[in-house]
Design a protein around this motif. Structure first.
Motif, PDB file in Angstrom:
ATOM      1  N   ALA A  34       0.850  -1.193   0.000  1.00 40.74           N
ATOM      2  CA  ALA A  34       0.000   0.000   0.000  1.00 40.74           C
ATOM      3  C   ALA A  34       0.882   1.238   0.000  1.00 40.74           C
ATOM      4  O   ALA A  34       2.075   1.170   0.306  1.00 40.74           O
ATOM      5  CB  ALA A  34      -0.916  -0.011   1.221  1.00 40.74           C
ATOM      6  N   ALA A  35       0.291   2.359  -0.342  1.00 43.70           N
ATOM      7  CA  ALA A  35       1.059   3.601  -0.451  1.00 43.70           C
ATOM      8  C   ALA A  35       1.084   4.364   0.869  1.00 43.70           C
ATOM      9  O   ALA A  35       0.091   4.408   1.596  1.00 43.70           O
ATOM     10  CB  ALA A  35       0.460   4.484  -1.536  1.00 43.70           C
ATOM     11  N   LEU A  36       2.223   4.945   1.152  1.00 40.88           N
ATOM     12  CA  LEU A  36       2.310   5.928   2.216  1.00 40.88           C
ATOM     13  C   LEU A  36       1.550   7.177   1.758  1.00 40.88           C
ATOM     14  O   LEU A  36       1.290   7.349   0.559  1.00 40.88           O
ATOM     15  CB  LEU A  36       3.773   6.255   2.518  1.00 40.88           C
ATOM     16  N   PRO A  37       1.168   8.062   2.676  1.00 44.82           N
ATOM     17  CA  PRO A  37       0.369   9.241   2.287  1.00 44.82           C
ATOM     18  C   PRO A  37       0.992  10.033   1.139  1.00 44.82           C
ATOM     19  O   PRO A  37       2.199  10.297   1.132  1.00 44.82           O
ATOM     20  CB  PRO A  37       0.347  10.067   3.577  1.00 44.82           C
ATOM     21  N   SER A  38       0.170  10.365   0.161  1.00 48.52           N
ATOM     22  CA  SER A  38       0.640  11.082  -1.024  1.00 48.52           C
ATOM     23  C   SER A  38       0.702  12.577  -0.773  1.00 48.52           C
ATOM     24  O   SER A  38      -0.154  13.138  -0.089  1.00 48.52           O
ATOM     25  CB  SER A  38      -0.291  10.802  -2.206  1.00 48.52           C
ATOM     26  N   LYS A  39       1.707  13.209  -1.365  1.00 50.03           N
ATOM     27  CA  LYS A  39       1.919  14.634  -1.117  1.00 50.03           C
ATOM     28  C   LYS A  39       1.750  15.496  -2.367  1.00 50.03           C
ATOM     29  O   LYS A  39       1.533  16.696  -2.263  1.00 50.03           O
ATOM     30  CB  LYS A  39       3.318  14.854  -0.536  1.00 50.03           C
ATOM     31  N   ASN A  40       1.895  14.910  -3.560  1.00 50.58           N
ATOM     32  CA  ASN A  40       1.774  15.734  -4.768  1.00 50.58           C
ATOM     33  C   ASN A  40       1.000  15.000  -5.851  1.00 50.58           C
ATOM     34  O   ASN A  40       0.554  13.870  -5.664  1.00 50.58           O
ATOM     35  CB  ASN A  40       3.159  16.189  -5.262  1.00 50.58           C
ATOM     36  N   ILE A  41       0.873  15.645  -7.003  1.00 46.78           N
ATOM     37  CA  ILE A  41       0.041  15.115  -8.086  1.00 46.78           C
ATOM     38  C   ILE A  41       0.540  13.765  -8.590  1.00 46.78           C
ATOM     39  O   ILE A  41      -0.252  12.849  -8.843  1.00 46.78           O
ATOM     40  CB  ILE A  41      -0.018  16.126  -9.258  1.00 46.78           C
TER      41      ILE A  41
ATOM     42  N   SER B 242       7.961  10.773  -6.377  1.00 47.71           N
ATOM     43  CA  SER B 242       7.386  12.109  -6.227  1.00 47.71           C
ATOM     44  C   SER B 242       7.867  13.110  -7.272  1.00 47.71           C
ATOM     45  O   SER B 242       7.374  14.233  -7.330  1.00 47.71           O
ATOM     46  CB  SER B 242       7.696  12.656  -4.829  1.00 47.71           C
ATOM     47  N   THR B 243       8.840  12.719  -8.120  1.00 45.93           N
ATOM     48  CA  THR B 243       9.329  13.610  -9.175  1.00 45.93           C
ATOM     49  C   THR B 243       9.248  12.896 -10.520  1.00 45.93           C
ATOM     50  O   THR B 243       9.203  11.661 -10.577  1.00 45.93           O
ATOM     51  CB  THR B 243      10.782  14.037  -8.915  1.00 45.93           C
ATOM     52  N   PHE B 244       9.266  13.677 -11.594  1.00 43.05           N
ATOM     53  CA  PHE B 244       9.230  13.068 -12.927  1.00 43.05           C
ATOM     54  C   PHE B 244      10.474  12.214 -13.174  1.00 43.05           C
ATOM     55  O   PHE B 244      10.398  11.178 -13.839  1.00 43.05           O
ATOM     56  CB  PHE B 244       9.090  14.148 -13.998  1.00 43.05           C
TER      57      PHE B 244
ATOM     58  N   VAL C 140      -5.910  15.567 -10.248  1.00 42.53           N
ATOM     59  CA  VAL C 140      -5.342  14.287 -10.690  1.00 42.53           C
ATOM     60  C   VAL C 140      -6.133  13.730 -11.865  1.00 42.53           C
ATOM     61  O   VAL C 140      -5.566  13.193 -12.818  1.00 42.53           O
ATOM     62  CB  VAL C 140      -5.320  13.262  -9.531  1.00 42.53           C
ATOM     63  N   ASP C 141      -7.446  13.849 -11.815  1.00 39.91           N
ATOM     64  CA  ASP C 141      -8.286  13.369 -12.912  1.00 39.91           C
ATOM     65  C   ASP C 141      -7.986  14.124 -14.210  1.00 39.91           C
ATOM     66  O   ASP C 141      -7.956  13.534 -15.293  1.00 39.91           O
ATOM     67  CB  ASP C 141      -9.768  13.525 -12.555  1.00 39.91           C
ATOM     68  N   PHE C 142      -7.738  15.413 -14.101  1.00 40.95           N
ATOM     69  CA  PHE C 142      -7.429  16.221 -15.282  1.00 40.95           C
ATOM     70  C   PHE C 142      -6.109  15.792 -15.919  1.00 40.95           C
ATOM     71  O   PHE C 142      -5.959  15.823 -17.141  1.00 40.95           O
ATOM     72  CB  PHE C 142      -7.351  17.702 -14.893  1.00 40.95           C
TER      73      PHE C 142
END
Length: 322
Positions: free
Chosen positions: A137-144, A225-227, A288-290
């Motif tokens: 599972a994921a740790l809490p998300s911080k960015n898009i 968290s980065t590209f 995020v949907d966009f």
């Protein structure tokens, strides 16, 4: 034994000796949180050893491991693998030193939840089960980017368990009976990716026993968290696909042609964005949907690049043995 271990012992009677193997490369900053998670495990402390294998780190990983081994109430055994720079080689070093009848695997940047080991091991009470796969599972998300990965369940084992060639589990959350490793061998030490699928497939194709999914046995992991990190992750997925193609004939992932990218981007602009605007007005869509389609195209391109450029190392054919 801590109190949680005492409580857990009364709930089950199946407590085999377990060895947890964790490969570590430059993991100094991850180790305090990892050790805290291991201390919180409900599995009886006297029935588990933690083999933490430094893979030629350039930071203070090994120093930290030695200190933890001295001060922690856990059975921590610091080891080193300095000959081969590969997490699979490090895991093999841990397996060779292990004394448990079941070998469990996770990674230094994972955060095993308190009942992780208990729930991962219980399915082995069935003697037909030789591999158990827990959930990631994921740790809490911080960015898009992290929120997008959340939306796609990128880390979940459901993707690998549904692999069209054969199910497998990622070594971030996996356990294997030691006896089957004596029969099929250890990890391929010169692989840099794809080794988790390879070892599961060798076991399952040999028809030694069955795989079981334990969804409650959870480790948490952070998303990229980065590209740059995201590109590296998906290029690695592509390399893995190429390696498994050469080892097993697994179907390669098709790449998108330039016209496919253009079509999907036009469809995104003309159809998806207007739809998301309406849903956003109704409170049913987020940023995020966009951005889901362009991020998805970015990861697809990275995966195909990794697959196209990869070449299976000659030494990857080597399988080490106990």
């Amino acid at each position: 034994m801590n109190n949680s271990s005492v409580d857990a012992t009364t709930a089950h009677s199946f407590w085999p000796q377990v060895s947890v193997v964790v490969p570590i490369y430059n993991g100094e900053t991850d180790l305090p949180d990892l050790i805290s998670c291991l201390l919180a495990q409900t599995y009886p402390q006297d029935r588990v050893e933690y083999l933490l294998v430094d893979n030629n780190s350039s930071d203070r990983t090994l120093t930290y491991l030695n200190t933890a081994a001295e001060l922690s109430p856990l059975t921590i055994r610091p080891l080193s693998e300095n000959q081969i720079q590969s997490s699979y080689a490090a895991r093999n070093t841990g397996i060779r030193a292990a004394t448990g009848e079941i070998i469990a695997f996770t990674d230094a940047d994972c955060r095993p939840q308190p009942q992780w080991l208990e729930l991962l091991i219980q399915p082995f009470s069935d003697q037909n089960i030789v591999i158990v796969v827990g959930e990631i599972a994921a740790l809490p998300s911080k960015n898009i980017l992290e929120q997008h990965a959340d939306q796609q369940d990128t880390l979940s084992q459901k993707h690998t368990l549904a692999h069209p060639f054969c199910a497998y589990g990622q070594t971030a959350n996996l356990a294997i009976r030691r006896i089957v490793l004596e029969k099929v061998g250890l990890f391929r030490p010169y692989l840099t990716t794809g080794g988790d699928a390879d070892i599961c497939w060798r076991i399952l194709l040999a028809k030694i026993g069955d795989l079981k999914f334990a969804p409650g046995a959870i480790v948490k992991h952070r998303h990229r968290s980065t590209f740059k990190e995201l590109q590296s992750q998906w290029r690695r997925y592509g390399r893995s696909n190429r390696y498994l193609h050469e080892l097993y004939g697994v179907k390669l992932m098709p790449g998108l042609k330039p016209k496919d990218y253009i079509y999907r981007l036009i469809r995104w602009l003309l159809k998806e964005i207007p739809k998301n605007i309406l849903q956003a007005i109704a409170g049913k869509a987020t940023l995020v949907d966009f951005l889901s389609t362009p991020i998805g195209l970015f990861t697809a391109k990275a995966r195909y690049s990794g697959q196209s450029e990869a070449k299976l190392p000659e030494k990857a054919q080597i399988i080490e043995w106990l």
